[in-house]
Design a protein around this motif. Structure first.
Motif, mmCIF file in Angstrom:
data_model
loop_
_atom_site.group_PDB
_atom_site.id
_atom_site.type_symbol
_atom_site.label_atom_id
_atom_site.label_comp_id
_atom_site.label_asym_id
_atom_site.label_seq_id
_atom_site.Cartn_x
_atom_site.Cartn_y
_atom_site.Cartn_z
ATOM 1 N N THR A 1 8.671 -0.480 18.638
ATOM 2 C CA THR A 1 7.889 -1.625 18.432
ATOM 3 C C THR A 1 6.675 -0.854 17.583
ATOM 4 O OG1 THR A 1 6.631 -1.743 20.658
ATOM 5 C CG2 THR A 1 8.307 -3.098 20.023
ATOM 6 N N SER A 2 6.251 0.195 17.731
ATOM 7 C CA SER A 2 5.314 1.083 17.407
ATOM 8 C C SER A 2 5.829 2.394 16.536
ATOM 9 C CB SER A 2 4.240 1.438 18.410
ATOM 10 O OG SER A 2 3.169 2.254 17.747
ATOM 11 N N PHE A 3 5.381 2.560 15.252
ATOM 12 C CA PHE A 3 5.940 3.697 14.521
ATOM 13 C C PHE A 3 4.851 3.981 13.428
ATOM 14 C CE2 PHE A 3 7.741 0.082 12.590
ATOM 15 C CZ PHE A 3 7.785 0.328 11.227
ATOM 16 N N CYS A 4 4.889 5.245 13.049
ATOM 17 C CA CYS A 4 3.909 5.891 11.866
ATOM 18 C C CYS A 4 4.724 7.108 11.364
ATOM 19 C CB CYS A 4 2.734 6.058 12.419
ATOM 20 S SG CYS A 4 2.605 7.110 13.903
ATOM 21 N N GLY A 5 4.146 7.137 10.156
ATOM 22 C CA GLY A 5 4.775 8.419 9.229
ATOM 23 C C GLY A 5 4.453 8.376 7.974
ATOM 24 N N ILE A 6 4.758 9.349 7.250
ATOM 25 C CA ILE A 6 4.307 9.618 5.840
ATOM 26 C C ILE A 6 5.541 8.762 4.923
ATOM 27 C CG2 ILE A 6 5.477 11.775 5.440
ATOM 28 C CD1 ILE A 6 3.283 12.588 3.583
ATOM 29 N N ILE A 7 5.046 7.991 4.048
ATOM 30 C CA ILE A 7 6.066 7.076 3.545
ATOM 31 C C ILE A 7 6.845 7.798 2.267
ATOM 32 C CG2 ILE A 7 4.822 4.902 4.133
ATOM 33 C CD1 ILE A 7 4.132 4.471 1.402
ATOM 34 N N THR B 1 12.190 13.159 9.986
ATOM 35 C CA THR B 1 11.194 13.499 10.906
ATOM 36 C C THR B 1 9.662 13.147 10.368
ATOM 37 O OG1 THR B 1 12.687 14.957 11.916
ATOM 38 C CG2 THR B 1 10.390 15.223 12.538
ATOM 39 N N GLY B 2 8.983 12.365 11.018
ATOM 40 C CA GLY B 2 7.672 12.051 10.557
ATOM 41 C C GLY B 2 7.558 11.145 9.347
ATOM 42 N N ARG B 3 8.694 10.642 9.049
ATOM 43 C CA ARG B 3 8.803 9.705 7.732
ATOM 44 C C ARG B 3 8.955 8.440 7.940
ATOM 45 N NH1 ARG B 3 12.913 12.632 4.061
ATOM 46 N NH2 ARG B 3 12.368 11.161 2.562
ATOM 47 N N VAL B 4 8.456 7.519 6.947
ATOM 48 C CA VAL B 4 9.037 6.036 7.054
ATOM 49 C C VAL B 4 9.406 5.613 5.725
ATOM 50 C CG1 VAL B 4 7.970 3.852 7.255
ATOM 51 C CG2 VAL B 4 7.186 5.628 8.821
ATOM 52 N N LEU B 5 10.439 4.893 5.503
ATOM 53 C CA LEU B 5 11.206 4.545 4.298
ATOM 54 C C LEU B 5 10.614 3.061 4.109
ATOM 55 C CD1 LEU B 5 13.045 4.815 2.153
ATOM 56 C CD2 LEU B 5 14.667 3.798 3.405
ATOM 57 N N LEU B 6 9.905 3.213 2.936
ATOM 58 C CA LEU B 6 9.169 1.633 2.394
ATOM 59 C C LEU B 6 10.071 1.320 1.210
ATOM 60 C CD1 LEU B 6 5.984 0.216 2.917
ATOM 61 C CD2 LEU B 6 6.184 0.982 0.442
ATOM 62 N N ILE B 7 10.701 0.108 1.615
ATOM 63 C CA ILE B 7 11.513 -0.482 0.598
ATOM 64 C C ILE B 7 11.191 -1.748 -0.058
ATOM 65 C CG2 ILE B 7 13.961 -1.600 0.404
ATOM 66 C CD1 ILE B 7 14.752 -0.081 2.927
ATOM 67 N N ASP B 8 10.980 -1.667 -1.425
ATOM 68 C CA ASP B 8 10.508 -2.717 -2.262
ATOM 69 C C ASP B 8 11.893 -3.612 -3.044
ATOM 70 O OD1 ASP B 8 9.778 -4.669 -3.854
ATOM 71 O OD2 ASP B 8 8.416 -3.559 -4.941
ATOM 72 N N ALA B 9 12.392 -4.617 -1.994
ATOM 73 C CA ALA B 9 13.728 -5.179 -2.475
ATOM 74 C C ALA B 9 13.372 -6.515 -3.011
ATOM 75 C CB ALA B 9 14.476 -5.311 -1.311
ATOM 76 N N GLY B 10 12.077 -6.512 -3.751
ATOM 77 C CA GLY B 10 11.723 -7.729 -4.176
ATOM 78 C C GLY B 10 11.435 -8.991 -3.281
ATOM 79 N N VAL C 1 -0.880 -5.154 -1.129
ATOM 80 C CA VAL C 1 -1.188 -3.601 -0.763
ATOM 81 C C VAL C 1 -0.249 -2.769 -1.873
ATOM 82 C CG1 VAL C 1 -1.024 -1.586 0.509
ATOM 83 C CG2 VAL C 1 -1.884 -3.646 1.550
ATOM 84 N N THR C 2 -0.858 -1.669 -2.672
ATOM 85 C CA THR C 2 -0.207 -0.880 -3.357
ATOM 86 C C THR C 2 0.272 0.491 -2.337
ATOM 87 O OG1 THR C 2 -1.080 -1.461 -5.561
ATOM 88 C CG2 THR C 2 -0.107 0.694 -5.400
ATOM 89 N N PHE C 3 1.340 0.615 -2.422
ATOM 90 C CA PHE C 3 1.958 1.617 -1.465
ATOM 91 C C PHE C 3 2.336 2.939 -2.392
ATOM 92 C CE2 PHE C 3 3.222 -2.297 0.395
ATOM 93 C CZ PHE C 3 2.890 -1.952 1.884
ATOM 94 N N LEU C 4 1.751 3.984 -1.999
ATOM 95 C CA LEU C 4 1.918 5.255 -2.989
ATOM 96 C C LEU C 4 2.741 6.183 -1.999
ATOM 97 C CD1 LEU C 4 -1.719 5.862 -4.111
ATOM 98 C CD2 LEU C 4 0.001 4.649 -5.507
ATOM 99 N N PRO C 5 3.821 6.945 -2.791
ATOM 100 C CA PRO C 5 4.498 7.904 -1.873
ATOM 101 C C PRO C 5 3.312 9.067 -1.569
ATOM 102 C CG PRO C 5 5.171 7.654 -4.530
ATOM 103 C CD PRO C 5 3.809 6.947 -4.200
ATOM 104 N N GLU C 6 3.789 9.322 -0.185
ATOM 105 C CA GLU C 6 2.866 10.187 0.473
ATOM 106 C C GLU C 6 1.693 9.489 1.486
ATOM 107 O OE1 GLU C 6 3.503 13.753 0.355
ATOM 108 O OE2 GLU C 6 5.424 13.148 -0.518
ATOM 109 N N ASP C 7 1.501 8.127 1.281
ATOM 110 C CA ASP C 7 0.579 7.531 1.862
ATOM 111 C C ASP C 7 1.170 7.482 3.416
ATOM 112 O OD1 ASP C 7 -1.019 6.637 0.199
ATOM 113 O OD2 ASP C 7 -0.469 4.650 -0.138
ATOM 114 N N PHE C 8 0.356 7.316 4.431
ATOM 115 C CA PHE C 8 0.516 7.150 5.752
ATOM 116 C C PHE C 8 0.685 5.700 6.108
ATOM 117 C CE2 PHE C 8 -1.032 11.502 5.195
ATOM 118 C CZ PHE C 8 -0.172 12.223 6.054
ATOM 119 N N LEU C 9 1.652 5.238 7.063
ATOM 120 C CA LEU C 9 2.056 4.041 7.405
ATOM 121 C C LEU C 9 1.716 3.977 9.126
ATOM 122 C CD1 LEU C 9 4.314 1.404 5.918
ATOM 123 C CD2 LEU C 9 4.388 1.988 8.255
ATOM 124 N N TYR C 10 1.464 3.081 9.191
ATOM 125 C CA TYR C 10 0.932 2.463 10.846
ATOM 126 C C TYR C 10 1.592 1.229 11.011
ATOM 127 C CZ TYR C 10 -1.609 7.045 10.466
ATOM 128 O OH TYR C 10 -2.011 8.230 10.104
#
Length: 168
Positions: A32-38, A59-68, A138-147
């Motif tokens: 239920t709680s996660f964080c990482g570089i996107i 490891t240490g990563r979150v995948l951010l998917i824009d599927a429209g 929000v605008t998500f940039l590669p290498e942002d950190f997501l919590y």
């Protein structure tokens, strides 16, 4: 990566460093709680590119998917999430749909998505990786950190540590 991902506390102490994502997501994973570089991926109703990325070390990563924001076809399903768990991804945020909800709820990964639907998208390897994407205010940039936690999702260009609060 620090595992304290309390979005409420992070917003209290780092208000000037975070962007708050509109509350459009449901939680589907066991974690239920996660964080990482996107890592960002933009694809519409296709699963192939997502599968390729989830085969990488997460490891240490979150995948951010824009599927429209599609609610017509899922871009995440059990076998893909199993691969993500095997490769130690912290979590996935999907501006789109998932399926196999009962199975996903037992998997040790954080999953946020806008909806669930039983129809799976096609396996085409189409889309773009590591480019800025914009949704949910929000605008998500590669290498942002997501919590992310049950309260919400926030991003920051900097890695945030609650241990830094003592020094503030």
């Amino acid at each position: 990566m620090e595992m304290n991902c309390s979005t409420s506390s992070l917003c209290d102490y780092f208000a000037d460093l975070v962007d708050v994502v509109d509350p459009i997501f449901q939680s589907y994973g066991k974690r239920t709680s996660f964080c990482g570089i996107i890592t960002t991926v933009k694809c519409f109703e296709n699963t192939g590119l997502i599968e390729e990325i989830l085969a990488e070390n997460g490891t240490g990563r979150v995948l951010l998917i824009d599927a429209g924001g599609s609610r017509r076809k899922a871009v995440l399903e059990y076998n893909m999430i199993k691969k993500a768990c095997d490769n130690l991804w912290e979590g996935i945020v999907c501006y789109g749909s998932v399926r196999d909800v009962e199975l996903l709820s037992k998997m040790d990964i954080g999953i946020k998505a806008v909806a669930a639907i039983p129809v799976l998208g096609d396996g085409k390897i189409e889309g773009d990786v590591d480019l800025p994407v914009n949704f949910a205010g929000v605008t998500f940039l590669p290498e942002d950190f997501l919590y992310a936690d049950l309260t919400g999702v926030i991003i920051s260009p900097d890695e945030l540590h609650m241990s830094d609060v003592v020094d503030r």
